[in-house]
Structures are given as C-alpha cells and as structure tokens.
Design an enzyme around this catalytic site. Structure first.
Site, PDB file in Angstrom:
ATOM      1  N   GLY A 217      -9.124  11.450  -4.932  1.00 31.28           N
ATOM      2  CA  GLY A 217      -9.371  12.048  -6.242  1.00 31.28           C
ATOM      3  C   GLY A 217      -9.729  13.521  -6.150  1.00 31.28           C
ATOM      4  O   GLY A 217     -10.029  14.032  -5.066  1.00 31.28           O
TER       5      GLY A 217
ATOM      6  N   ARG B  35       4.444  10.660  -8.880  1.00 30.59           N
ATOM      7  CA  ARG B  35       5.291  10.656 -10.078  1.00 30.59           C
ATOM      8  C   ARG B  35       6.535  11.544  -9.933  1.00 30.59           C
ATOM      9  O   ARG B  35       7.466  11.447 -10.718  1.00 30.59           O
ATOM     10  CB  ARG B  35       4.454  11.086 -11.296  1.00 30.59           C
ATOM     11  CG  ARG B  35       3.445  10.037 -11.718  1.00 30.59           C
ATOM     12  CD  ARG B  35       2.362  10.604 -12.633  1.00 30.59           C
ATOM     13  NE  ARG B  35       1.341  11.368 -11.904  1.00 30.59           N
ATOM     14  CZ  ARG B  35       0.281  11.950 -12.458  1.00 30.59           C
ATOM     15  NH1 ARG B  35       0.093  11.852 -13.765  1.00 30.59           N
ATOM     16  NH2 ARG B  35      -0.596  12.626 -11.724  1.00 30.59           N
TER      17      ARG B  35
ATOM     18  N   LYS C  79      31.956  36.431   7.413  1.00 29.82           N
ATOM     19  CA  LYS C  79      30.740  35.884   8.042  1.00 29.82           C
ATOM     20  C   LYS C  79      30.441  36.751   9.243  1.00 29.82           C
ATOM     21  O   LYS C  79      31.348  37.024  10.022  1.00 29.82           O
ATOM     22  CB  LYS C  79      30.977  34.436   8.468  1.00 29.82           C
ATOM     23  CG  LYS C  79      29.739  33.768   9.016  1.00 29.82           C
ATOM     24  CD  LYS C  79      29.999  32.899  10.218  1.00 29.82           C
ATOM     25  CE  LYS C  79      30.241  33.694  11.476  1.00 29.82           C
ATOM     26  NZ  LYS C  79      30.426  32.914  12.684  1.00 29.82           N
TER      27      LYS C  79
ATOM     28  N   ALA D  16      -4.380  20.897  -3.434  1.00 29.88           N
ATOM     29  CA  ALA D  16      -2.956  20.775  -3.087  1.00 29.88           C
ATOM     30  C   ALA D  16      -2.702  19.653  -2.091  1.00 29.88           C
ATOM     31  O   ALA D  16      -1.796  19.728  -1.278  1.00 29.88           O
ATOM     32  CB  ALA D  16      -2.462  22.104  -2.517  1.00 29.88           C
TER      33      ALA D  16
ATOM     34  N   ASN E 152      43.340  48.296   5.933  1.00 27.27           N
ATOM     35  CA  ASN E 152      43.897  47.395   4.923  1.00 27.27           C
ATOM     36  C   ASN E 152      44.268  46.093   5.627  1.00 27.27           C
ATOM     37  O   ASN E 152      45.082  46.103   6.544  1.00 27.27           O
ATOM     38  CB  ASN E 152      45.140  48.018   4.277  1.00 27.27           C
ATOM     39  CG  ASN E 152      45.546  47.237   3.041  1.00 27.27           C
ATOM     40  OD1 ASN E 152      45.640  46.009   3.082  1.00 27.27           O
ATOM     41  ND2 ASN E 152      45.779  47.931   1.947  1.00 27.27           N
TER      42      ASN E 152
END
Ligand code: UD1
Ligand code: MG
Length: 457
Positions: free
Chosen positions: A78, A16, A351, A10, A377
C-alpha cells in the site's frame, strides 16, 4: 523556507494496465510517466528526491539515475507502506515532504509549488491536493464536515453510496510536515477493503490528533489524471500532446491539425516549419526552420537542418543538412548522414551511409555501409551490396561519380572520383579515377529465333 523533500511512489506493478511493462515506465509522449513526474519535481529545487521502487526496480532506477535517491519496497502493501520505506532517509529531518504518485504524469511544478505555498500559509501538518472531476470512479474521495473542513479521504472501494457521490477527489499529491508524517505512518492499519496500508489514512490520524489538515483544490482537473489502465494512458497522452503542440504553435511552428500530430516531449522545431497531420516525431528529434514535413513521416532521434522537405518518409537516428529533399517513402536508417542540398527520392533506403553535398539518389536505391562524395548521381535501382550473409563491407564512392541504373556495387569496393559506371554493371573491383567501368554480359541477338520457336504451329 524550510527544507523540502519529495517522495515519489513508483513501486506498484500496475495490475490494471495488464502489461509486462511496469506501470510507471509506460511512456506518455515518449517519456516514462515517472520521468515526467520527477522532471517537474526537479524544477522545484527540493533538497532531496526519494523514489520508492519495487516492481521493475532496476529499470525504474535506470531512468531516474542521478536525479533521485531510491528506497526499495520489496512487497507492495500500500501507499502508506511505500512512504514508510523512506523512513531511514527522512524520518529525523525537519521540513516539508511532498508526496507524489509516479502514475500522475500530467502534474506540473507550478501546481506543486502552489500546494507547498498553501501548506505553509495554512500552517498545516498535511495538505492534500484535490480537484473536482465529473467521473470520480476509482479515486479517493475528500470527505468534508458540515463546515467544509476536511475530515478524511475514503477510497472508492471503501466508500458508502453517499461518499461515492462526492466529486472532489484526492489527486495523490500531498504536502506533510515531515516528522508528523512519519509519526502518523506508524499508526496506519490495513483494515480496509483492499487490505492495504493507505497513505490517505494519515489525514484521518492527524485530524484525530487535532492537527491542522488543509486541502488545496486546483482548478485544472486534467493535471490530476492518475493512470491506472490503458484508457487513462491514452487520455494522458491526448492531454500531454495538446500541451506540447500548443507550445510549438506558440513558438511559430504551423501544425495543420494538432489533434493528429504526435510530437514527443523533447522534440525541438524551428520557426515557420509546417507539420502535416499524421506525422510522428520521437525522441530527441530536432528540426530546423522553414521545413515541410508531410503526412506519414516518422522520425526518431532525427536531426534535420533548415529548408528541408520531407514527404512521407521515415528517418531514424540520422542527420540531414540544409536544403535537402526526401521522399516520398524513403527510409533513412541509423547513422545516415545526409549533407546539404541532397536529393533522396522515392523508395530509397540508406543505412550507415554518408551522402555528400549536392548528391542525388532519386529512386529505388539501397545504400548501406556507404560513403558517397559530392555531386554524385546514383541511378535508379542501384545497390551497395554490403552483406555476404555473414559480414558487412563498405562501399566508397568519390566525388562527381555517375552510377548508371541498376548497378550492383559489391563491397568492399571503391569507386574513385570523376568516374562513370555503365548501367546494369556488377562492380566487384575498384574503379580508378576518370575511368568508365562496364561490367555486364554482352548482348547477343539471335536472329529469327521467334520464327523458329513458332515452327510447330
Ligand atoms: C491512489 C490513492 C487515491 C487517489 C489516487 C490518485 C491510495 C490508497 N489511494 O489510488 O486516494 O485518488 O491514487 O491517482 O493511496 N504504489 C507503491 N507501493 C504500493 C502501492 C502503490 O509504490 O504498495 C505506487 C504506485 O506505483 C503508484 C502510486 O503508488 O504510482 C499510487 O498507487 P495506485 O495503486 O495507482 O493507487 P490508486 O488506486 O490510483
Ligand atoms: Mg493510481
């Protein structure tokens, strides 16, 4: 069974990908590729997992903390050079080492287990996981002799015209006898088209030493997809999504159009919930049973109860109880806690807000930094005025409060229980229990005003 080790490669930048993000951290269905790979390896219960990190080492380590040991490959010379970095940790151990690339997110533990089993059965020093693909461009090709015995792997860039026609490819997953692997790695050269030390060259080296090399060919070529660019990333997403969605459908979730439903890998959904196309469920979202989530809804780390109906709304890092209705076009921002039987209507934003049982926020409302009781309400166009340009303040609303339309509740402010706010009020002081508050200019009717305006006509 002998000891089993795993090395995950990794360290590459992923040129690319043309990205600022290191390749193995690109997410597939909400999880970095390398985390998918390590997650599958964990299921095998191997003795040790070593991840080779380089580019973005700190970030990669963050994602895999506690799941893997790490070795650093400072320069990416590599894949053989990458494996060699694990030398100090593994070289002198007896056992079998599985090598997996961090950019093959679709590989499954069952396949790795089958590869290991085959490797043992063949008493091989190395076994390559191979598959046959329609378009092998970019992959290493498996070169076999006339008897069908594996000779070597040749990289696309080094392959002859004839070799490029081979459709059996190296998936980048291998099993090695651990000691043989490290002995062979020392002999790998970088005399090739890319000037890199290729791990696949270990095969050629072991063959030249008359060791047994095997190849386990898997049927499902999709699993082997190596992600080197964005085209392959999208393809990996498509395949992973199909897997995830199939599992939900088999668990009793209705997906109206699974090809257009985007569910991250850790999402949980209860039975008889219906998800319409164009819905995105991210992160650790959990949805209960008998819910309906309609097109365009987008949840991130949302926790939703049972029998909840969400029409085309966004919910982030928030929880919703049972029997709640939301939307269309509502936005529950982080730390919204919506209790049972609440109704959140169109164009409502919350929020850091708690909304008590049975409360209704039917249309065009903003409630930020608010604590709202039960059976309240809140009228159309009302706002918790939480921000003075510098600091945020809290609005508290008790139970059974009626907030008339277009009210501004200027925080910090407390509206005690059983109160009534007259429409159009700008409330700047606390409202005591059982009071009615009215805070707006008195209306003045100027009689004949229009007639006077028209005098000159
Ligand atoms: C590699 C194989 C190829 C195989 C393909 C399968 C080699 C030389 N080729 O090609 O035969 O068909 O995978 O997908 O191995 N990495 C490092 N350090 C390095 C170089 C690479 O850690 O110095 C890591 C990368 O981060 C990546 C993995 O190794 O996760 C594979 O490297 P990549 O460059 O993608 O190799 P491929 O060209 O895909
Ligand atoms: Mg690759």
């Amino acid at each position: 069974m002998s000891n089993q080790y795993t090395i995950v490669l990794a360290a590459g930048q992923g040129t690319r990908m043309k990205s600022k993000l290191y390749k193995v951290l690109h997410p597939v269905c909400g999880k970095p590729m390398v985390e998918h790979v390590v997650g599958e390896i964990e299921k095998l219960e191997v003795t040790k997992i070593v991840t080779v990190v380089g580019h973005g080492a700190e970030k990669v380590k963050e994602h895999l903390q506690g799941k893997s040991d790490f070795v650093m490959q400072a320069e990416q010379l590599g894949t053989a050079h990458a494996v060699l970095q694990a030398k100090d940790l593994l070289e002198n151990l007896d056992g079998v080492t599985l090598v997996v690339c961090g950019d093959t997110p679709l590989i499954q533990s069952s396949t790795m287990a089958a590869l290991m089993k085959y490797h043992h059965e063949k008493r091989a020093k190395a076994t390559i996981l191979t598959t046959t693909v329609a378009d092998p461009t970019g992959y290493g090709r498996i070169v076999r002799d006339d008897l069908g015995i594996v000779e070597k792997i040749v990289e696309h860039k080094d392959a002859s015209e004839k070799e490029r026609r081979i459709t059996e490819i190296n998936t980048g997953t291998y099993c090695f006898d651990n000691r043989s692997l490290f002995a062979a790695l020392a002999k790998v050269s970088n005399d090739n088209a890319q000037g890199e030390y290729y791990l696949p060259d270990v095969i050629k080296i072991l063959k030249s030493e008359d060791e047994v090399v095997a190849a386990y060919r898997m049927e499902n070529f999709e699993e082997s997809l190596g992600v080197n660019d964005r085209v392959a990333l999208a393809e990996a997403g498509r395949i992973m999504r199909a897997r995830i969605n199939e599992a939900h459908m088999r668990n009793g979730v209705t997906l109206i159009d699974p090809a257009h439903t985007y569910i991250d890998v850790d999402v949980e959904i209860g039975q008889d919930t219906v998800i319409e196309p164009g819905v995105t469920l991210r992160g650790r979202t959990r949805i209960g049973s008998d819910c309906v989530i309609t097109s365009g809804s987008d949840f991130n780390h949302a926790e939703i109860g049972d029998r909840v109906y969400v029409r085309s709304s966004a919910i982030e890092e928030s929880s919703v109880g049972d029997d709640v209705q939301i939307g269309p076009y509502a936005h529950l921002r982080p730390e919204s806690v919506i209790h049972d039987k609440v109704k959140i209507g169109n164009y409502v934003e919350t929020k850091k807000a708690t909304v008590g049982k049975g409360t209704k926020l039917p249309h065009f409302i903003y409630m930020g930094d608010a604590e709202i009781g039960q059976n309240v309400n809140v009228g159309c166009g009302s706002i918790a005025v939480n921000y003075d340009g510098k600091d945020k303040f809290k609005t508290v609303i008790g139970d059974n409060v009626f907030v008339g339309c277009n009210s501004n509740l200027v925080a910090p402010v407390t509206i005690h229980s059983n109160t009534y706010i007259a429409a159009g009020s700008t409330i700047t002081e606390d409202v005591p229990e059982e009071a009615m508050a009215i805070a707006r200019a008195r209306q003045v009717n100027k009689e004949g005003y229009i007639k006077n305006l028209n005098v000159g006509k």
